[in-house]
Enzyme design. Structure first.
Site, mmCIF file in Angstrom:
data_model
loop_
_atom_site.group_PDB
_atom_site.id
_atom_site.type_symbol
_atom_site.label_atom_id
_atom_site.label_comp_id
_atom_site.label_asym_id
_atom_site.label_seq_id
_atom_site.Cartn_x
_atom_site.Cartn_y
_atom_site.Cartn_z
ATOM 1 C CE LYS A 138 -3.570 -2.103 2.861
ATOM 2 N NZ LYS A 138 -4.162 -1.579 4.005
ATOM 3 C CG HIS A 141 -3.383 6.807 4.603
ATOM 4 N ND1 HIS A 141 -3.563 7.274 5.506
ATOM 5 C CD2 HIS A 141 -3.861 6.786 3.899
ATOM 6 C CE1 HIS A 141 -4.361 7.920 4.762
ATOM 7 N NE2 HIS A 141 -4.920 6.743 4.161
ATOM 8 C CG HIS A 144 1.405 4.434 7.887
ATOM 9 N ND1 HIS A 144 1.588 3.148 9.418
ATOM 10 C CD2 HIS A 144 0.844 4.159 7.261
ATOM 11 C CE1 HIS A 144 1.005 2.314 8.559
ATOM 12 N NE2 HIS A 144 0.382 3.062 8.048
#
Length: 598
Positions: A138, A141, A144
């Site tokens: 992923k 994001h 984080h």
């Protein structure tokens, strides 16, 4: 040097109170600077001296302060002693204060404030900090971002205090999401898209397969089967997983490089997929495992045996969970690092998870579970770019750089720079970090691009510009002025306010070391920058007599040094922005105290 003044005051108090000076030092604090009036340099709360504060009236406290003041005497260090509302106030010899503070800042350099007696006797510890922890396959994001910069701050602060710190990035590279992703790629993936833009394609596949699995139970079943194959070590499934992992980590490394953040160890949940089986065997041998009606295996945390509170450690199909792998990781880290403290930096939504993990460790007989600590934080709301909703940190960093470059380009006097992108990114990152760190970490906050990039007010841009202006002063006048300092030339109110504020740096560091909140350091640095802005307007270096110019330059050098020290602790790289980047309007704003200044 604040510690020397505290000790002098403490020694005099100890003779009257029959208490050892060491027991008084931490009760003596530097007084915050005030715009309205000249304040004392140090203060002692009388309440801290009274044995039974609960039964002391305000009148008793004030009377006690007055009587103590009558017993104390001024000396070569303390020139005035007065009683306030329940306090004893001490004023330090102005020339001694000036000489001592400037000398200490120069001598201690990056260690200024850290050598204080407030930290005396502090045991050096082995500390593990787990932070950032993005999920493989992923894109990084923005959720984080907070874990990353908060964990970096905590690690920086602990290292500055002399602890042995190990920074761990515990990557989410295992779990049921890989069952979904593996199945999704087999159904919707394209090799050419994976090659050209790997994480974007994997993200799109993951979104699509999640949507399909909601409506199609067969896809959900295939995902469970794929993850089960991973857990059993199926080579084909593992090969695909390895590709996803390698591609993800390559991109993460580039993101961390842009953030100026490093790790001592990259590990992942996958490392503990085998060891989690050992954890299950150990739990079983201790009689701690129970099976529910649905077939899941749990640990009873109720303490009553009624399963009112449980933690699931194995699914009915035999696959492990996040909690199982965290248990294995904690035990492995204790074996490897023998830590005194292990800090997990994760959002507040994971509070229950860590409570359960720590509780199971205690039930298993690991007393060191009490050394494990979860530092929670709130969420960021409203982080959007010009293109719309932001999902990925890379988009935020690109937006930061783009907006700063646009600001720089709008300044007609801007000269060509060797690396304008680097300058823009560093100033922009400072802006992001300061907005994030201004409040309590646990609080959610509303993100604002307009507020982030204000060159005036309590922003990271203002800190970087302040540092740049002070660097410019040193560059313009050189170091020739710094040999001898006539402290008598630094007795103006603006100079004294700066010196008083510099006295407080060790207390601010101590406060942050106690609660791990960066907001104390942020507030301190912003006030220091406002004081520097006011002083720069009135305390001219140019065309002043040599001794006056030298003394003022030394004062500004001390401010610049402490400002840089604090910024580095926060994870901000102090940057010298050429003065040509500061247009006339920005300089004018910099020189005037903002409404929210001190």
């Amino acid at each position: 040097m604040a510690c020397a003044f505290r000790r002098s005051i403490a020694c005099q108090l100890s003779r009257i109170l029959a208490l050892p000076p060491e027991s008084l030092i931490k009760s003596i604090s530097a007084v915050p600077v005030s715009k309205k009036e000249e304040v004392a340099d140090f203060q002692l709360s009388v309440d801290s001296l009274l044995e039974d504060n609960n039964h002391q009236s305000k009148l008793d406290t004030q009377d006690h302060a007055r009587r103590l003041t009558e017993k104390l005497k001024c000396d070569t260090v303390v020139t005035a002693i007065s009683a306030g509302p329940g306090t004893l106030n001490f004023k330090i010899n102005r020339e001694l204060l000036t000489k001592a503070v400037l000398q200490q800042v120069l001598e201690d350099g990056s260690k200024y404030g850290l050598k204080s007696e407030l930290f005396s006797g502090l045991p050096q510890k082995r500390i593990v900090v787990e932070f950032s922890s993005p999920n493989v396959a992923k894109k990084f994001h923005v959720g984080h971002l907070r874990s990353t910069i908060i964990g970096n701050f905590i690690a920086n602060l602990k290292e500055a205090l002399g602890h042995q710190v190990t920074r761990i990035n515990y990557i989410g590279d295992w779990g049921m999401q890989f069952g979904l992703l593996g199945t999704g790629f087999q159904l919707f993936g394209y090799e050419e898209k994976l090659h050209s833009n790997p994480l974007q394609h994997l993200f799109d596949v993951y979104v699509q397969v999640n949507k399909e699995a909601t409506d199609d139970k067969n896809i959900a079943k295939l995902a469970h089967e794929f993850f089960h194959r991973l857990e059993l070590g199926d080579m084909q499934a593992l090969s695909l997983w390895q590709r996803f992992r390698d591609l993800s980590i390559e991109e993460y490394i580039q993101i961390y490089k842009r953030l100026g953040i490093y790790f001592d160890e990259y590990s992942g949940e996958s490392f503990y997929r085998e060891k989690s089986r050992d954890i299950l065997k150990l739990l079983d041998s201790k009689g701690l495992l129970q099976k529910t009606i649905t077939g899941n295996v749990v640990v009873d945390l109720s303490g009553t045996g009624d399963l009112s509170s449980v933690c699931t450690v194995m699914r009915s199909d035999g696959t492990s969970l996040y909690a199982t792998r965290d248990l294995a990781a904690a035990i492995d880290r204790m074996d490897k690092y023998n830590f005194d403290t292990m800090i997990y930096v994760a959002d507040k939504g994971q509070k229950r998870h860590f409570q359960q993990v720590f509780q199971i460790l205690k039930i298993m007989g690991y007393e060191w579970a009490e050394r494990c600590q979860h530092v929670p934080f709130g969420i960021v709301k409203g982080m959007k770019t010009r293109r719309g909703d932001v999902t990925f940190l890379e988009d935020v960093l690109n937006e930061v750089q783009s907006r700063m470059l646009q600001n720089m380009a709008s300044i007609k006097t801007t000269k060509k720079m060797e690396n304008p992108q680097e300058t823009a990114e560093r100033v922009g990152l400072a802006a992001l970090i300061i907005q994030d760190f201004r409040g309590l970490l646990l609080s959610d906050y509303q993100f604002s691009w307009d507020r982030v990039f204000q060159s005036r007010g309590d922003t990271g841009v203002f800190l970087q510009y302040t540092h740049a202006r002070l660097c410019s002063l040193e560059e313009t006048f050189g170091c020739g002025y710094l040999n001898d300092v006539n402290v008598a030339c630094l007795q103006e109110p603006q100079s004294v306010s700066i010196l008083q504020h510099l006295l407080r740096f060790d207390e601010v560091l101590y406060k942050s070391s106690q609660d791990l909140q960066p907001k104390h350091i942020v507030s301190y640095l912003l006030t220091l920058s406002h004081l520097a802005a006011m002083a720069h307007k009135t305390l001219q270096v140019k065309d002043s007599p040599a001794d006056v110019a030298g003394a003022r330059l030394h004062l500004f050098k001390a401010v610049r040094s402490v400002l840089a020290n604090g910024m580095k602790l926060l994870g901000i790289i102090p940057f010298y922005v050429p003065e040509s980047l500061l247009c006339t309007e920005q300089i004018r704003k910099w020189q005037h105290t903002p409404r929210n200044g001190p």
